[in-house]
Scaffold this motif. Structure first.
Motif, PDB file in Angstrom:
ATOM      1  N   GLY A 137       0.811  -1.206   0.000  1.00 20.24           N
ATOM      2  CA  GLY A 137       0.000   0.000   0.000  1.00 20.24           C
ATOM      3  C   GLY A 137       0.844   1.256   0.000  1.00 20.24           C
ATOM      4  O   GLY A 137       0.473   2.271  -0.597  1.00 20.24           O
ATOM      5  N   ALA A 195      -8.591  -1.737  -5.941  1.00 23.43           N
ATOM      6  CA  ALA A 195      -8.229  -2.438  -4.704  1.00 23.43           C
ATOM      7  C   ALA A 195      -9.295  -3.445  -4.295  1.00 23.43           C
ATOM      8  O   ALA A 195      -8.990  -4.432  -3.611  1.00 23.43           O
ATOM      9  CB  ALA A 195      -8.012  -1.431  -3.583  1.00 23.43           C
ATOM     10  N   GLU A 240     -10.423   2.351   3.049  1.00 19.99           N
ATOM     11  CA  GLU A 240      -9.179   2.629   2.326  1.00 19.99           C
ATOM     12  C   GLU A 240      -8.620   3.996   2.728  1.00 19.99           C
ATOM     13  O   GLU A 240      -9.340   4.978   2.818  1.00 19.99           O
ATOM     14  CB  GLU A 240      -9.446   2.597   0.826  1.00 19.99           C
ATOM     15  CG  GLU A 240      -8.265   2.101   0.006  1.00 19.99           C
ATOM     16  CD  GLU A 240      -7.122   3.093  -0.028  1.00 19.99           C
ATOM     17  OE1 GLU A 240      -5.963   2.666  -0.058  1.00 19.99           O
ATOM     18  OE2 GLU A 240      -7.403   4.302  -0.034  1.00 19.99           O
ATOM     19  N   SER A 287      -4.603   4.809   2.227  1.00 21.61           N
ATOM     20  CA  SER A 287      -3.322   5.220   1.636  1.00 21.61           C
ATOM     21  C   SER A 287      -3.503   5.965   0.324  1.00 21.61           C
ATOM     22  O   SER A 287      -2.905   7.026   0.118  1.00 21.61           O
ATOM     23  CB  SER A 287      -2.414   3.998   1.440  1.00 21.61           C
ATOM     24  OG  SER A 287      -3.035   3.046   0.600  1.00 21.61           O
TER      25      SER A 287
END
Length: 595
Positions: free
Chosen positions: A438, A476, A537, A539
């Motif tokens: 990540g 992702a 999520e 990053s």
């Protein structure tokens, strides 16, 4: 949104002054700090005799032992912690990372399978709601999990407060064995993943095969071992593989609970990037990705060899969990009750401690943290981080991610299943989002798409904002849809499709009317995971959220945490509530389409 940013970072591992080189890989692979005893092998791979002799010595030095940590409450007997002693054998950074990932995988499977068993085989009030809520831990930002575990297991934490009521403690759970707490934190994250994947497989077990085995004389345990376990094994391996990959690439939990003293490869990559050593960080990231993709490929080959292991979920009667007092005192029900206590400590405890922490401070009960959020919301300044826009953005991005990731995952499932064995390589590459760091992904986005890439003709490719966030989230999330749909799709009886074709249905019509309805349970499960990935999520979102209006709940938690922990914990509590309600709604709506 994935391959281009990752390639930009990976290029640092093979380029030096503009020329291609393997020097960075040689430096890492011959350094005992990174690969331990394997450094000599990589330094001189042709010295086979010497390496075999060293291997024999290393194997002889390895022993399984019990290390002693701290006394059992009220006695002088220490609590044992299982450990593998390797005197004189250096495991290196990669070896330790694999070791803690293996421990975390075992703990996640051990905690996830009982939950799957109860949810799949017993009926009780709130079962569907509880099944929906099992995914909630999966969306919490890592830093919030670390805060929750400190609030639960710290010296002044909830567990010590409860033990203090009966005159025990306080015990330094975190300080004495941080690795054990890290493993528990990983299980908190990943046991729900194992449970979710295994529940779908357990509900698809062919009960007629079990009844046939019993009628032929097999006992309950024999029928379970010979009939049920083979049908569950691929799902369990899926959960274990994903858990190992996630914990092998762990970052925020280890950094927060263990620091560099328990550094994994991912933590070291972060440290190298902090020191602007991009070449070494990229080299470690490439090696980490190769290992992860290798594991994924091995599993997918196994899955393709086990085609037919799973079936679509079927309606079948479930046994009442606690029908009467006598049954409640049976060994099986008592074991389920004991597991419930463990689940309360490991799963509910940290989240409850977060909620309690949002309403308390050093002086006791307070609403000050929520008053701070309300003040921020009422403040019209655009530069302020406000709760409602964060909640709105998270939900909108999550729904948009569903619209993109679910079709992506289903299409890849159809393509790879129809391609047979040749589709395994494509399927492995499609799983790259699970195998890429990540941190590397975030840095690649920043260096490439966010700053912009010069194109011929004076054009510049630059992607930021809401569309980029949804695209990154979808990339992702779609592997989770694929991993839930592919096993069910590969197990369908081809005769059903052939019958539809014989009756005049086109191949597309047979897919829409026959195949997809039969794998609806996998699609719904994948959709829940996709939504969870989008909601939690961080990053890529924190990098792509340009301006002040694209931040999400995890980004808001991080911004508040940089100033005051109380409002951050309050925002994390809102994250818990909003996602819990969302998952219940998704599964209730999606459940209408399950068989």
């Amino acid at each position: 949104m994935l391959y281009l940013p990752v390639s930009i970072v990976f290029a640092n591992a093979i380029l030096a002054d503009g020329a291609v080189t393997l020097e960075h890989f040689a430096d890492v692979l011959t350094d005992p700090f990174y690969v331990g005893v394997l450094a000599d092998v990589f330094a001189d791979p042709l010295a086979i005799g010497t390496h075999l002799a060293s291997l024999a010595g290393w194997l002889g030095a390895i022993s399984l032992s019990i290390s002693l940590e701290y006394p059992i409450p009220g006695t002088d007997v220490p609590i044992p912690w299982l450990a593998v002693e390797t005197p004189g054998v250096r495991t290196g950074l990669f070896g330790f990372t694999a070791y803690q990932a293996a421990l975390s995988t075992v703990a996640s499977v051990a905690l996830g399978l009982p939950a799957a068993y109860v949810l799949a085989n017993y009926e009780f009030a709130g079962r569907r709601t509880l099944r929906s809520l099992t995914i909630v831990p999966f969306v919490l930002p890592g830093i919030m999990v670390a805060v929750g575990f400190y609030a639960m297991f710290g010296r002044a934490g909830t567990l010590n407060s409860i033990l203090g009521v009966v005159g025990l403690g306080p015990f330094p759970f975190v300080e004495t064995n941080p690795l054990a707490i890290v493993v528990l934190a990983h299980a908190f994250y990943n046991a729900p993943l194992v449970a979710r994947i295994t529940v779908a497989a357990w509900e698809s077990v062919d009960r007629r095969a079990v009844e046939t085995a019993r009628s032929l004389g097999a006992g309950e345990r024999r029928a379970f071992r010979d009939v049920v376990v083979p049908q569950l094994a691929p799902a369990i391996l899926t959960g274990a593989l994903l858990t190992f990959i996630f914990t092998f690439m762990t970052f925020p939990i280890v950094l927060a609970l263990g620091g560099l003293g328990l550094a994994t490869v991912e933590v070291w990559i972060y440290d190298r990037i902090q020191r602007l050593d991009y070449a070494e960080a990229a080299t470690l990231a490439v090696l980490e990705t190769i290992l992860s993709l290798g594991l994924t490929y091995a599993y997918l080959r196994y899955e393709s060899a086990q085609a037919g292991f799973s079936r679509a979920a079927t309606d079948r009667p479930r046994e009442a969990l606690f029908p009467d007092l006598e049954t409640m005192l049976s060994p099986k029900r008592l074991a389920i009750g004991a597991y419930g206590v463990v689940a309360l400590v490991v799963f509910v405890g940290p989240m409850a401690s977060l909620v309690v922490g949002s309403f308390t401070d050093g002086s006791g009960f307070t609403l000050r943290n929520y008053a701070f959020l309300l003040e921020r919301q009422l403040d019209g300044a655009s530069f302020q981080t406000r709760p409602l826009p964060a909640i709105r953005n998270s939900l909108l991005f999550g729904l948009a991610t569903l619209l993109v990731a679910v079709p992506m995952g289903v299409v890849i499932s159809v393509l790879t299943v129809r391609a047979g064995r040749s589709g395994t390589v494509v399927d492995t590459l499609a799983m790259l989002p699970l195998a890429v760091s990540g941190i590397v992904f975030g840095i690649g986005l920043l260096q490439g798409l966010v700053f912009g890439i010069a194109l011929p003709g004076g054009w510049r490719l630059q992607i930021t904002g809401a569309v980029a966030i949804v695209a990154a989230h979808a990339v992702a999330a779609y592997p989770f849809v694929t991993r839930n749909v592919s096993p069910l799709l590969s197990s369908l009886d081809p005769a059903m499709v052939e019958s539809a074709r014989a009756l005049g249905a086109s191949r597309y019509r047979a897919l829409i009317d026959v195949e997809l309805p039969l794998v609806a349970s996998g699609i719904v499960a994948g959709a829940a995971f996709a939504f969870a990935i989008s909601i939690g999520e961080f990053s890529s979102t924190v990098i792509l959220a340009s301006g002040s209006e694209s931040y999400t709940m995890p980004v808001a938690v991080e911004r508040y945490l940089g100033r005051r922990s109380g409002p951050a914990i309050a925002m994390g509590t809102l994250l818990l509530v909003v996602t819990a309600v969302s998952f219940v709604v998704i599964e209730r709506v999606g459940g209408r389409y399950e068989l």
